[in-house]
Design a protein around this motif. Structure first.
Motif: not given
Length: 126
Positions: A35-37, A76-93
């Motif tokens: 979960r991210d916000g 459920v329906p949703a929207t997906a988008e590829i994130t930038d490098a900063e957000t990718t690093a945040h998801y890794r953490k």
């Protein structure tokens, strides 16, 4: 209701994300989820087919599943988008924190095989 779905999906161990091929055929893939916000975060290899499908078409279905991708609840329906490098690093953490030793080892293995830019984050909004 949307916030309840977000909490439920973010708290689960696996998320089934169904993306679509160019011809409209759905392809379901189980992934780790955090979960991210007001969204869900997913991490994937940058050259994975699901990433290519999401780049071409961002509408997806998401729902809880088990390790093998068997649905355990409603999609459920949703929207997906590829994130930038900063957000990718945040998801890794976030993934390392949620999945513990197994998560950290998977992230390390990915970094060793593919390098820092070999993985991308996927932001999923309901």
């Amino acid at each position: 209701m949307e916030d309840t779905s977000l909490e439920r999906l973010g708290a689960g161990k696996y998320l089934l994300i169904t993306s679509y091929r160019k011809n409209g055929t759905p392809v379901a893939t189980p992934v780790w989820v955090v979960r991210d916000g007001d969204a869900l975060g997913v991490w994937s290899a940058a050259d994975a087919w699901k990433v290519k499908r999401i780049r071409a078409r961002g509408d997806v279905l998401v729902g809880p599943c088990d390790l093998r991708g068997n649905p355990t609840g409603e999609q459920v329906p949703a929207t997906a988008e590829i994130t930038d490098a900063e957000t990718t690093a945040h998801y890794r953490k976030l993934i390392a924190r949620k999945y513990g030793l197994v998560g950290r080892l998977s992230l390390l293995g990915s970094r060793l095989r593919r390098g820092v830019d070999g993985a991308v984050g996927i932001r999923v909004t309901l």
